[in-house]
Design an enzyme around this catalytic site. Structure first.
Site, PDB file in Angstrom:
ATOM      1  N   LYS A  54      87.051 -47.631 -32.037  1.00 58.77           N
ATOM      2  CA  LYS A  54      88.355 -47.311 -31.440  1.00 58.77           C
ATOM      3  C   LYS A  54      89.515 -47.541 -32.415  1.00 58.77           C
ATOM      4  O   LYS A  54      90.641 -47.787 -32.017  1.00 58.77           O
ATOM      5  CB  LYS A  54      88.616 -48.107 -30.140  1.00 58.77           C
ATOM      6  CG  LYS A  54      87.535 -48.022 -29.096  1.00 58.77           C
ATOM      7  CD  LYS A  54      87.056 -46.614 -28.803  1.00 58.77           C
ATOM      8  CE  LYS A  54      88.055 -45.729 -28.085  1.00 58.77           C
ATOM      9  NZ  LYS A  54      87.528 -44.348 -27.880  1.00 58.77           N
ATOM     10  N   LYS A 260      89.007 -38.694 -26.561  1.00 59.51           N
ATOM     11  CA  LYS A 260      90.026 -39.307 -27.413  1.00 59.51           C
ATOM     12  C   LYS A 260      91.398 -39.152 -26.770  1.00 59.51           C
ATOM     13  O   LYS A 260      91.688 -38.139 -26.138  1.00 59.51           O
ATOM     14  CB  LYS A 260      90.033 -38.652 -28.799  1.00 59.51           C
ATOM     15  CG  LYS A 260      88.698 -38.713 -29.505  1.00 59.51           C
ATOM     16  CD  LYS A 260      88.280 -40.138 -29.788  1.00 59.51           C
ATOM     17  CE  LYS A 260      86.917 -40.200 -30.452  1.00 59.51           C
ATOM     18  NZ  LYS A 260      86.456 -41.556 -30.655  1.00 59.51           N
ATOM     19  N   ARG A 262      92.706 -41.017 -24.369  1.00 56.10           N
ATOM     20  CA  ARG A 262      92.744 -41.292 -22.928  1.00 56.10           C
ATOM     21  C   ARG A 262      93.960 -42.157 -22.580  1.00 56.10           C
ATOM     22  O   ARG A 262      94.383 -42.987 -23.378  1.00 56.10           O
ATOM     23  CB  ARG A 262      91.506 -42.088 -22.499  1.00 56.10           C
ATOM     24  CG  ARG A 262      90.195 -41.330 -22.543  1.00 56.10           C
ATOM     25  CD  ARG A 262      89.135 -42.197 -21.865  1.00 56.10           C
ATOM     26  NE  ARG A 262      87.818 -41.600 -21.980  1.00 56.10           N
ATOM     27  CZ  ARG A 262      86.918 -41.957 -22.890  1.00 56.10           C
ATOM     28  NH1 ARG A 262      87.220 -42.885 -23.772  1.00 56.10           N
ATOM     29  NH2 ARG A 262      85.740 -41.387 -22.924  1.00 56.10           N
ATOM     30  N   THR A 263      94.474 -41.978 -21.377  1.00 61.51           N
ATOM     31  CA  THR A 263      95.575 -42.826 -20.918  1.00 61.51           C
ATOM     32  C   THR A 263      95.030 -44.215 -20.609  1.00 61.51           C
ATOM     33  O   THR A 263      94.058 -44.356 -19.875  1.00 61.51           O
ATOM     34  CB  THR A 263      96.200 -42.209 -19.639  1.00 61.51           C
ATOM     35  OG1 THR A 263      96.522 -40.847 -19.942  1.00 61.51           O
ATOM     36  CG2 THR A 263      97.465 -42.939 -19.240  1.00 61.51           C
TER      37      THR A 263
END
EC number: 2.8.2.-
Length: 303
Positions: A54, A260, A262-263
């Site tokens: 991440k 990719k 994402r909230t």
């Protein structure tokens, strides 16, 4: 075929043997572009993107694959953590074919936090170049949690998982989402085997705000001509990060897939504050070890 590379996030699930054998098979889009002829030979990688999860490793891999002198595996081989017993020949076979002068690469972000990985990579080739994409560990932890939540909606809240004892404010550093961000701790392990000159630290934040600038550093580090430049990127307002375009042709620009950008769920500000305090001494140590100030604390005070 080009956009397909972005639709699956290999970190979302383990890479299967079948995918890996496909990745290394003739005709697969193993490297710097689908037009690269399928000749040359399979070599062990000279450079690895070893972390962090991440942090922006997929974006970096896709950007560096736009370079004609780089060929890389799209799937994550997980050789130095999960598949080591399969041996170097298996690993070599997973790699795309390269010509003389081309660099073979792969990325598996879990290597950075795998205790055995530095020793294993060093025993393959002690001159291997290592790239680590790091980002603010608090944001990284929330992003990690968000990814897990998308697959397992039933898991406890971030706040519950982050603390051993919420009342006392004791952070649970054994939870992988938090442990991964203690970069100084993991880096110590790598520095026992590799000099700092062989490790490049890429800022996940700058990879978004100035992708061409970060890519210039990556290309210099790999000894490549600076071919991936501003003209390869455009900013996608919907996603909130840069996307890659191929300037030479008219094919649709390639953006990272649905997994990719994402909230993130809303996290209690007190929890964020405690996490910042927890990470601060580790961040400072990391800056001292690397000789680079990533300004994560400054970034927080701006908010």
């Amino acid at each position: 075929a080009q956009s397909g590379a972005f639709e699956r996030d290999p970190q979302e699930s383990s890479t299967t043997d079948e995918e890996l054998s496909r990745a290394g098979s003739p005709g697969s889009r193993g490297g710097g572009g689908s037009t690269t002829p399928d000749y040359g030979e399979k070599r062990l990688p000279q450079a690895l993107i070893i972390g962090v999860k991440k942090g922006g490793t997929r974006a970096l891999l896709e950007a560096i694959r736009a370079h004609p002198d780089v060929r890389a595996v799209g799937t994550e081989p997980h050789f130095f953590d999960r598949n080591y017993e399969k041996g170097l020949e298996w690993y070599r076979n997973v790699m795309p074919k390269t010509l003389e002068g081309q660099i073979t690469m792969e990325k598996t972000p879990s290597y950075f936090v795998t205790n055995e990985a530095p020793k294993r990579i060093h025993s393959m080739a002690k001159d291997t170049k290592l790239i680590v994409v790091v980002r603010n560990p608090v944001t990284r932890a929330i992003s990690d949690y968000t990814q897990t939540l998308s697959k397992k909606p039933e898991i406890p809240t971030f706040e519950v998982l982050a603390f051993k004892n919420r009342t006392l404010g004791l952070i649970d550093a054994s939870w992988s989402a938090i442990r991964i961000g203690i970069y100084a701790l993991h880096l110590e392990n790598w520095l026992q085997y590799f000099p700092l000159s062989q490790i490049l630290f890429v800022s996940g934040e700058r990879l978004i705000t100035d992708p061409a600038g970060e890519m210039a550093k990556v290309q210099d580090f790999l000894g490549l001509k600076r071919i991936v430049t501003e003209k390869h990127f455009y900013f996608n307002k919907t996603k909130g990060f840069p996307c890659l375009k191929k300037p030479e042709d008219s094919s649709a620009p390639r953006c990272l897939g649905k997994s990719k950008g994402r909230t993130h769920p809303k996290i209690d500000p007190d929890v964020i504050h405690r996490l910042r305090k927890f990470y601060k001494p580790f961040n400072v140590m990391f800056y001292q070890m690397t000789g680079q100030d990533f300004q994560w604390e400054q970034e927080e005070s701006d908010k």
